[in-house]
Design an enzyme around this catalytic site. Structure first.
Site, PDB file in Angstrom:
ATOM      1  N   GLU A   1      -1.343   6.745  14.919  1.00 18.92           N
ATOM      2  CA  GLU A   1       0.075   6.385  14.821  1.00 18.92           C
ATOM      3  C   GLU A   1       0.773   6.415  16.165  1.00 18.92           C
ATOM      4  O   GLU A   1       0.533   5.544  16.964  1.00 18.92           O
ATOM      5  CB  GLU A   1       0.784   7.279  13.798  1.00 18.92           C
ATOM      6  CG  GLU A   1       1.971   6.669  13.041  1.00 18.92           C
ATOM      7  CD  GLU A   1       3.009   5.864  13.776  1.00 18.92           C
ATOM      8  OE1 GLU A   1       2.766   4.656  13.946  1.00 18.92           O
ATOM      9  OE2 GLU A   1       4.079   6.386  14.114  1.00 18.92           O
TER      10      GLU A   1
ATOM     11  N   GLY B   1       2.549  -1.080  16.548  1.00 17.86           N
ATOM     12  CA  GLY B   1       3.512  -0.764  15.493  1.00 17.86           C
ATOM     13  C   GLY B   1       3.744  -1.992  14.632  1.00 17.86           C
ATOM     14  O   GLY B   1       2.843  -2.807  14.429  1.00 17.86           O
TER      15      GLY B   1
ATOM     16  N   SER C   1       1.284  -1.648   9.298  1.00 14.82           N
ATOM     17  CA  SER C   1       1.420  -3.027   9.777  1.00 14.82           C
ATOM     18  C   SER C   1       0.105  -3.500  10.386  1.00 14.82           C
ATOM     19  O   SER C   1       0.023  -4.611  10.919  1.00 14.82           O
ATOM     20  CB  SER C   1       2.489  -3.113  10.859  1.00 14.82           C
ATOM     21  OG  SER C   1       3.711  -2.674  10.356  1.00 14.82           O
TER      22      SER C   1
ATOM     23  N   THR D   1      -6.127   4.106  14.422  1.00 11.81           N
ATOM     24  CA  THR D   1      -4.862   4.665  14.895  1.00 11.81           C
ATOM     25  C   THR D   1      -4.739   6.164  14.651  1.00 11.81           C
ATOM     26  O   THR D   1      -5.374   6.707  13.733  1.00 11.81           O
ATOM     27  CB  THR D   1      -3.704   3.959  14.144  1.00 11.81           C
ATOM     28  OG1 THR D   1      -2.454   4.404  14.641  1.00 11.81           O
ATOM     29  CG2 THR D   1      -3.744   4.214  12.651  1.00 11.81           C
TER      30      THR D   1
ATOM     31  N   GLU E   1       0.521   9.964  10.971  1.00 17.28           N
ATOM     32  CA  GLU E   1       0.636   8.710  10.200  1.00 17.28           C
ATOM     33  C   GLU E   1       1.669   8.751   9.087  1.00 17.28           C
ATOM     34  O   GLU E   1       2.207   7.731   8.682  1.00 17.28           O
ATOM     35  CB  GLU E   1      -0.738   8.358   9.612  1.00 17.28           C
ATOM     36  CG  GLU E   1      -1.016   6.882   9.549  1.00 17.28           C
ATOM     37  CD  GLU E   1      -1.205   6.287  10.930  1.00 17.28           C
ATOM     38  OE1 GLU E   1      -0.560   5.272  11.209  1.00 17.28           O
ATOM     39  OE2 GLU E   1      -1.970   6.852  11.740  1.00 17.28           O
TER      40      GLU E   1
ATOM     41  N   ASP F   1       4.893   6.905   8.810  1.00 16.73           N
ATOM     42  CA  ASP F   1       4.954   5.493   8.398  1.00 16.73           C
ATOM     43  C   ASP F   1       5.539   5.348   6.992  1.00 16.73           C
ATOM     44  O   ASP F   1       5.783   4.234   6.525  1.00 16.73           O
ATOM     45  CB  ASP F   1       3.562   4.848   8.445  1.00 16.73           C
ATOM     46  CG  ASP F   1       3.239   4.299   9.837  1.00 16.73           C
ATOM     47  OD1 ASP F   1       4.108   4.363  10.717  1.00 16.73           O
ATOM     48  OD2 ASP F   1       2.115   3.804  10.031  1.00 16.73           O
TER      49      ASP F   1
ATOM     50  N   THR G   1      -2.401   3.264  18.883  1.00 13.92           N
ATOM     51  CA  THR G   1      -3.303   2.468  18.038  1.00 13.92           C
ATOM     52  C   THR G   1      -4.136   1.589  18.944  1.00 13.92           C
ATOM     53  O   THR G   1      -3.779   1.337  20.086  1.00 13.92           O
ATOM     54  CB  THR G   1      -2.444   1.611  17.073  1.00 13.92           C
ATOM     55  OG1 THR G   1      -1.633   2.479  16.313  1.00 13.92           O
ATOM     56  CG2 THR G   1      -3.282   0.763  16.131  1.00 13.92           C
TER      57      THR G   1
END
Ligand code: DON
Length: 607
Positions: free
Chosen positions: A420, A488, A466, A418, A437, A440, A400
């Site tokens: 991820e 993260g 986040s 991002t 992603e 997540d 990211t």
């Protein structure tokens, strides 16, 4: 000596002193960069240069962001790109309005809540077709340009296209990350390799002859990416979401060599960005505005700050005082307990957004903070919460990057973007990497009692994030600070701490970034080891001991942030004219102060 208008990593010798008078002997540390007109901060010098160039020729923050994003997708490919998603907090100066743009990846329409049950754990799911969400970045670029761009769309793709064709030097950070993942493979043989299992990505990033990462400095050409950029420049985002590029993405996902996924061309065709109201919280007279659900960033940053504001009695005198660290980490525990319990995509699950930032609620929660560590915090019962539910306590790995831009027109843009994890899901299509992603999401849809997790997988849903792109406004509603970070779920702490460092301790953005981080995500308290010449030196063990004596369990960890920050200071100065008239013709002058994270390849540009 570089000109101030070019890429800058200036260095101070001797004493580090904040405007609060707090001083630390600290050797050589990066110092802030100031400009008057416009500024861009990114995690890569080539991306910053592209953004600065677009600003210089009269582009808006949005124009610069498009150039920056397309260059980042090439030169920092492990972190973000066309195959990923992003969140933007945008201040539109002409309309005096702040919006947020949700370009988060979506689960395919065929996704079911048990997607990751039996997928063989995080790593196996990460390196598979199951983890790939429908990308949001190309649609976001077009959406933003249609509304907030000045320069011609095609012009903005030129820097990335030229670099992709002529080549760019591979950074040490990228090369090291490739090496790290290659080393994690049980075997490098085709068919047995998990990381870089995709032959195209493997051959691009590694030398197939001996399975080593291409070394730093290698001139990397990416002609497939240049071709994709040409198609986007010519035909707009539809060139990505329809036709051959979309077809190839769906094919790559469905034909994944590890676990096939279910994304279709229709999923791609249907992707839309969503414009959402910002989530704002007052803090020390400022308004801190961030990204609401599906990101937990705005809420958790707002809660940490709100909780701290309720306990000035526990605040320390400087950013590394044990009292400050204790208060910040206790606020972190409470914020993560609520985040884990309540935050998911609010288009699918009820999220008590207003309740979580309600001042009486935060006062009640702040009263739980004492002089000693509270241990695991339970979620609270914010006004508007609907239960019962179950928490998603997963802690995510660190792919990211954060971009901060202020243009000459007064617009401000804060974007965290991002794919991820590092190199996304490891599969390259048409010169860009696909994201992972969807990892997540919570891997299990319920807890042991069968209560549903807000962040469970559902068709077309966006996973909880986040990411915390933030713009802070002063009491007069003027942009005061643009900030955000990768990292993260640590992003929340990095961003909140950057705001505390500026607002409470009077540090400038670079000073704020130079402070080692600390945080508690409702588990262990982590404090960062100093990095000589990059962060403030301090005695991490002494801080750990002081925290242990307050009941904390403490880890001393390596640094992994990537903050990009711009502070805007407006001050009035006497206008022209003779002394008699001076003051009647006051002009407001703007100073932009930038800080970049030299833990990465952060750079500040502008004039
Ligand atoms: O949306 C999120 O919160 C994560 N996918 C962000 C991942 C990240 O920051 C990795 N970073 N270094």
């Amino acid at each position: 000596m570089m000109k101030p208008s070019t890429l800058i990593c200036s260095v101070a010798f001797g004493i580090f002193a904040s405007s609060t008078g707090w001083t630390v002997e600290n050797g050589d540390l990066p110092t802030a960069v100031t400009t008057k007109r416009e500024m861009v901060v990114t995690a890569n010098p080539l991306a910053t240069a592209a953004g600065a160039h677009i600003l210089k020729i009269g582009g808006t923050a949005t124009d610069a962001m498009i150039a920056v994003q397309t260059v980042l997708g090439l030169v920092e490919p492990q972190s973000s790109g066309l195959g990923g998603g992003a969140f933007i907090v945008y201040y539109d100066a002409a309309a005096n309005r702040t919006i947020t743009v949700d370009a988060r990846e979506k689960a395919p329409a065929a996704a079911t809540e048990d997607r990751f049950v039996g997928a063989g754990g995080f790593t196996n799911a990460w390196q598979s077709g199951l983890s790939v969400g429908v990308p949001g970045v190309p649609r976001m670029l077009e959406y933003m340009h249609d509304r907030y761009g000045h320069l011609p769309w095609q012009r903005l793709f030129v820097p990335a296209k030229v670099l992709a064709e002529k080549g760019y030097p591979l950074t040490e950070r990228t090369s090291d990350q490739v090496a790290g993942l290659l080393a994690a493979n049980p075997s490098c043989a085709e068919g047995e390799r998990l990381f870089f299992r995709d032959p195209t990505a493997f051959e691009y990033f590694a030398d197939p002859a001996d399975c080593t990462a291409r070394p730093a400095g290698t001139l990397m050409r990416n002609l497939a990416y240049a071709k994709t950029l040409k198609a986007l420049a010519r035909w707009g985002a539809d060139a990505f979401y329809q036709g051959p590029i979309a077809g190839e993405i769906a094919q790559a996902v469905q034909g994944d060599l590890n676990i096939p996924g279910d994304m279709t061309t229709e999923d791609l065709h249907n992707y839309q960005v969503v414009v959402r109201e910002p989530v704002c919280k007052t803090y020390q007279g400022y308004q801190v505005c961030g990204m609401g659900p599906p990101s937990s960033g705005g809420l958790a940053v707002g809660q940490i700050l709100g909780l701290m504001e309720h306990r000035p009695d526990l605040m320390g005198d400087d950013p590394l005082a044990v009292e400050t660290v204790h208060l910040f980490t206790q606020a972190g525990r409470l914020a993560f307990a609520d985040r884990n319990q309540y935050v998911g995509d609010s288009d699918f699950v009820p999220v008590p957004v207003a309740g979580m930032l309600d001042d009486s609620y935060l006062a009640e929660r702040a009263a739980l903070i004492t002089e000693v560590d509270m241990g695991t915090a339970e979620p609270g019962d914010p006004p508007g919460a609907v239960g019962p539910g179950a928490p998603d306590n997963t802690v995510k790995l660190s792919g990211t990057t954060h971009v901060a831009i202020v243009d000459r027109y007064g617009n401000a843009l804060s974007m965290t973007t991002t794919i991820e994890s590092s190199f996304g899901n490891g599969v390259m299509v048409r010169g860009f990497l696909l994201n992972n992603e969807l990892t997540d999401f919570a891997f299990s849809p319920t807890d042991n009692q069968g209560n549903l997790v807000a962040n469970r997988v559902e068709p077309n849903k966006r996973p909880r994030s986040s990411m915390s792109p933030t713009i802070v406004f002063d009491a007069d509603g003027r942009v005061a600070l643009v900030t955000g970070s990768p990292g993260g779920s640590r992003i929340i702490g990095y961003t909140a701490q950057s705001i505390v460092n500026v607002i409470d301790f009077g540090l400038d953005p670079q000073e704020a970034i130079n402070v080692p981080h600390y945080m508690n995500r409702n588990g262990r308290t982590d404090i960062e080891e100093p990095i000589p010449g990059v962060t403030l030196e301090y005695d991490a063990q002494a801080l750990a001991d002081a925290l242990i004596s307050k009941g904390h369990s403490v880890g001393i960890i390596e640094q992994n942030s990537g903050l990009s920050m711009i502070q805007v200071k407006e001050h009035e100065h006497p206008g022209p004219g003779n002394r008699k008239h001076r003051g009647k013709d006051k002009r407001s002058q703007r100073l932009l102060i930038g800080g970049a994270d030299y833990r990465r390849d952060g750079t500040v540009g502008g004039r």
